[in-house]
Design a protein around this motif. Structure first.
Motif, PDB file in Angstrom:
ATOM      1  N   GLY A  84       0.935  -1.201   0.081  1.00 48.76           N
ATOM      2  CA  GLY A  84       0.022  -0.296  -0.074  1.00 48.76           C
ATOM      3  C   GLY A  84       0.868   1.117  -0.155  1.00 48.76           C
ATOM      4  N   VAL A  85       2.241   1.208  -0.032  1.00 44.37           N
ATOM      5  CA  VAL A  85       2.885   2.384  -0.039  1.00 44.37           C
ATOM      6  C   VAL A  85       3.391   2.577  -1.355  1.00 44.37           C
ATOM      7  CG1 VAL A  85       4.951   3.438   0.845  1.00 44.37           C
ATOM      8  CG2 VAL A  85       3.876   1.774   2.411  1.00 44.37           C
ATOM      9  N   ALA A  86       3.139   3.690  -1.742  1.00 42.26           N
ATOM     10  CA  ALA A  86       3.496   4.379  -3.244  1.00 42.26           C
ATOM     11  C   ALA A  86       4.812   4.655  -3.294  1.00 42.26           C
ATOM     12  CB  ALA A  86       2.490   5.407  -3.844  1.00 42.26           C
ATOM     13  N   THR A  93       8.005  15.099  -3.082  1.00 41.37           N
ATOM     14  CA  THR A  93       7.584  15.003  -1.718  1.00 41.37           C
ATOM     15  C   THR A  93       6.422  14.005  -1.483  1.00 41.37           C
ATOM     16  OG1 THR A  93       7.834  17.420  -1.685  1.00 41.37           O
ATOM     17  CG2 THR A  93       6.532  16.538   0.014  1.00 41.37           C
ATOM     18  N   THR A  94       6.607  13.340  -0.175  1.00 41.18           N
ATOM     19  CA  THR A  94       5.539  12.403   0.181  1.00 41.18           C
ATOM     20  C   THR A  94       5.016  12.903   1.520  1.00 41.18           C
ATOM     21  OG1 THR A  94       6.713  10.605  -0.720  1.00 41.18           O
ATOM     22  CG2 THR A  94       5.268   9.959   1.056  1.00 41.18           C
ATOM     23  N   SER A  95       3.996  12.962   1.491  1.00 45.02           N
ATOM     24  CA  SER A  95       2.928  13.142   2.764  1.00 45.02           C
ATOM     25  C   SER A  95       2.676  11.901   3.663  1.00 45.02           C
ATOM     26  CB  SER A  95       1.879  14.171   2.491  1.00 45.02           C
ATOM     27  OG  SER A  95       2.390  15.154   1.649  1.00 45.02           O
ATOM     28  N   ILE A  96       2.869  11.746   4.749  1.00 44.12           N
ATOM     29  CA  ILE A  96       2.437  10.843   5.729  1.00 44.12           C
ATOM     30  C   ILE A  96       1.649  11.294   6.949  1.00 44.12           C
ATOM     31  CG2 ILE A  96       3.443   8.890   7.103  1.00 44.12           C
ATOM     32  CD1 ILE A  96       6.195   9.285   5.760  1.00 44.12           C
ATOM     33  N   ILE A  97       0.477  11.560   6.628  1.00 44.75           N
ATOM     34  CA  ILE A  97      -0.425  12.594   7.419  1.00 44.75           C
ATOM     35  C   ILE A  97      -1.713  11.454   7.699  1.00 44.75           C
ATOM     36  CG2 ILE A  97      -1.764  14.563   7.622  1.00 44.75           C
ATOM     37  CD1 ILE A  97       0.913  15.091   7.046  1.00 44.75           C
ATOM     38  N   ASN A  98      -1.891  11.757   9.209  1.00 45.13           N
ATOM     39  CA  ASN A  98      -3.023  10.659   9.560  1.00 45.13           C
ATOM     40  C   ASN A  98      -3.749  11.608  10.691  1.00 45.13           C
ATOM     41  OD1 ASN A  98      -4.726   8.785  10.472  1.00 45.13           O
ATOM     42  ND2 ASN A  98      -3.668   7.534  11.386  1.00 45.13           N
ATOM     43  N   GLY A  99      -5.154  12.069  10.329  1.00 47.43           N
ATOM     44  CA  GLY A  99      -5.877  12.761  11.275  1.00 47.43           C
ATOM     45  C   GLY A  99      -5.212  14.027  11.218  1.00 47.43           C
ATOM     46  N   GLY A 100      -4.647  14.626  10.162  1.00 48.01           N
ATOM     47  CA  GLY A 100      -3.957  16.082  10.113  1.00 48.01           C
ATOM     48  C   GLY A 100      -2.782  16.214  11.083  1.00 48.01           C
ATOM     49  N   THR A 199      16.753   2.680  -3.652  1.00 43.96           N
ATOM     50  CA  THR A 199      15.575   2.949  -3.226  1.00 43.96           C
ATOM     51  C   THR A 199      15.851   2.997  -1.657  1.00 43.96           C
ATOM     52  OG1 THR A 199      14.382   1.184  -4.568  1.00 43.96           O
ATOM     53  CG2 THR A 199      13.356   1.808  -2.342  1.00 43.96           C
ATOM     54  N   LEU A 200      14.957   4.303  -1.480  1.00 50.32           N
ATOM     55  CA  LEU A 200      15.137   4.546   0.168  1.00 50.32           C
ATOM     56  C   LEU A 200      13.634   4.274   0.675  1.00 50.32           C
ATOM     57  CD1 LEU A 200      16.759   6.174   2.493  1.00 50.32           C
ATOM     58  CD2 LEU A 200      15.661   8.299   1.695  1.00 50.32           C
ATOM     59  N   LEU A 201      13.742   3.643   1.854  1.00 54.10           N
ATOM     60  CA  LEU A 201      12.490   3.466   2.730  1.00 54.10           C
ATOM     61  C   LEU A 201      12.669   4.415   3.846  1.00 54.10           C
ATOM     62  CD1 LEU A 201      12.182  -0.545   2.471  1.00 54.10           C
ATOM     63  CD2 LEU A 201      11.270   1.337   1.040  1.00 54.10           C
ATOM     64  N   ALA A 212       6.679   3.557   5.574  1.00 49.34           N
ATOM     65  CA  ALA A 212       5.820   4.364   5.732  1.00 49.34           C
ATOM     66  C   ALA A 212       5.837   5.336   4.261  1.00 49.34           C
ATOM     67  CB  ALA A 212       5.708   5.396   6.747  1.00 49.34           C
ATOM     68  N   ALA A 213       6.983   5.330   3.655  1.00 45.80           N
ATOM     69  CA  ALA A 213       7.261   6.049   2.453  1.00 45.80           C
ATOM     70  C   ALA A 213       8.363   5.342   1.617  1.00 45.80           C
ATOM     71  CB  ALA A 213       7.443   7.394   2.695  1.00 45.80           C
ATOM     72  N   ALA A 214       8.606   5.713   0.243  1.00 38.08           N
ATOM     73  CA  ALA A 214       9.507   4.906  -0.550  1.00 38.08           C
ATOM     74  C   ALA A 214       9.942   5.758  -1.545  1.00 38.08           C
ATOM     75  CB  ALA A 214       9.000   3.816  -0.912  1.00 38.08           C
ATOM     76  N   TRP A 215      11.224   5.855  -2.021  1.00 41.70           N
ATOM     77  CA  TRP A 215      11.594   6.706  -2.989  1.00 41.70           C
ATOM     78  C   TRP A 215      12.706   5.764  -3.889  1.00 41.70           C
ATOM     79  CZ3 TRP A 215      11.203   8.398   1.646  1.00 41.70           C
ATOM     80  CH2 TRP A 215      10.392   9.586   2.010  1.00 41.70           C
ATOM     81  N   SER A 216      12.548   6.045  -5.187  1.00 40.47           N
ATOM     82  CA  SER A 216      13.360   4.995  -6.131  1.00 40.47           C
ATOM     83  C   SER A 216      13.605   5.989  -7.199  1.00 40.47           C
ATOM     84  CB  SER A 216      12.546   3.997  -6.355  1.00 40.47           C
ATOM     85  OG  SER A 216      13.462   2.891  -7.210  1.00 40.47           O
ATOM     86  N   THR A 217      15.063   5.359  -7.649  1.00 46.01           N
ATOM     87  CA  THR A 217      15.466   6.049  -8.808  1.00 46.01           C
ATOM     88  C   THR A 217      14.779   5.374 -10.102  1.00 46.01           C
ATOM     89  OG1 THR A 217      17.403   4.436  -8.854  1.00 46.01           O
ATOM     90  CG2 THR A 217      18.034   6.553  -8.081  1.00 46.01           C
ATOM     91  N   SER A 218      13.846   4.217 -10.168  1.00 45.12           N
ATOM     92  CA  SER A 218      13.544   3.653 -11.017  1.00 45.12           C
ATOM     93  C   SER A 218      11.987   3.886 -10.994  1.00 45.12           C
ATOM     94  CB  SER A 218      13.629   2.014 -10.905  1.00 45.12           C
ATOM     95  OG  SER A 218      13.210   1.582  -9.656  1.00 45.12           O
ATOM     96  N   ALA A 219      11.542   4.654 -10.052  1.00 39.98           N
ATOM     97  CA  ALA A 219       9.993   5.080  -9.925  1.00 39.98           C
ATOM     98  C   ALA A 219       9.663   5.904 -11.195  1.00 39.98           C
ATOM     99  CB  ALA A 219       9.578   5.806  -8.596  1.00 39.98           C
ATOM    100  N   LYS A 220       8.465   5.885 -11.716  1.00 41.20           N
ATOM    101  CA  LYS A 220       7.954   6.540 -12.643  1.00 41.20           C
ATOM    102  C   LYS A 220       7.389   8.081 -12.467  1.00 41.20           C
ATOM    103  CE  LYS A 220       8.214   2.887 -15.348  1.00 41.20           C
ATOM    104  NZ  LYS A 220       9.367   2.870 -16.377  1.00 41.20           N
TER     105      LYS A 220
END
Length: 220
Positions: A84-86, A93-100, A199-201, A212-220
């Protein structure tokens, strides 16, 4: 064949202590018979003078070592739950927000970092630096260095020091509500390693296996 006797000479190898910051060089001489065929002799290295087991050996029949360039990190293979983690491309930028409440994180692509001799860094590794921007939303945000894991293209983790590497600026911190901070974290790769992708987690906590979040050099 009995061991050749050692003979001191000018420029002899000193009795010294070496570490990651300081090496030593010098000459070592041995006494052998005048008609000795040196092609039949070997030089061995032992960790302590009384040891009977050699750690290294050189001889005329030996083959010269050659360096190999790897495309992998040398940390353990560890499974992380990324369901479920894009995965975003580095620089986004990735937002990890729950209930504000939560954090907004931007991770830049890993870049090589020369670490130089240091008592906190092994001599057989190069550095890879990742820059992070973290903004807290709704409440203070706790950010810990151990929440970030760098993987090579094969999914192997990249090691990092228990003591911060030179140039590293994040151990753990509290980001004030609606405040932000910029940090650098440093990972280790084998000397000369050239991983093809990264890939950074960001984990949910320092001890979690859940991303909670992921970044990658191969991401579209």
């Amino acid at each position: 064949m009995p061991a050749a006797r050692a003979q001191p000479l000018a420029g002899a190898f000193p009795l010294t202590t070496i570490d990651e910051q300081r090496g030593a060089d010098g000459n070592v001489a041995f006494l052998v018979p005048a008609d000795a065929d040196l092609a039949n002799y070997s030089v061995v290295y032992v960790e302590n003078p009384t040891d009977r087991r050699a750690l290294a050996k050189w001889s005329k029949q030996g083959t010269a070592p050659h360096s190999t360039v790897t495309d992998a990190c040398d940390g353990p293979r560890t499974a992380y739950d990324r369901k479920g983690v894009a995965t975003a491309h580095f620089g986004r930028t990735t937002s990890i927000i729950n209930g504000g409440i939560g954090v907004i994180v931007t991770a830049q692509a890993p870049t090589p970092r020369t670490l130089g001799p240091s008592p906190t860094v092994p001599g057989d590794v190069d550095g890879v630096a990742v820059s992070l921007s973290v903004t807290a939303r709704g409440a203070e945000a706790y950010v810990d260095r151990r929440q970030f894991v760098l993987l090579d293209g094969g999914g192997r983790t990249c090691r990092f020091g228990s003591v911060p590497s030179p140039g590293e600026s994040l151990t753990s911190t509290l980001v004030k509500p609606n405040g932000s901070g910029r940090y650098t974290i440093i990972f280790w790769v084998p000397k000369g390693a050239q991983p093809r992708s990264w890939t950074l987690l960001q984990l949910t906590s320092p001890t979690s296996k859940r991303a909670a979040a992921a970044w990658s050099t191969s991401a579209k």
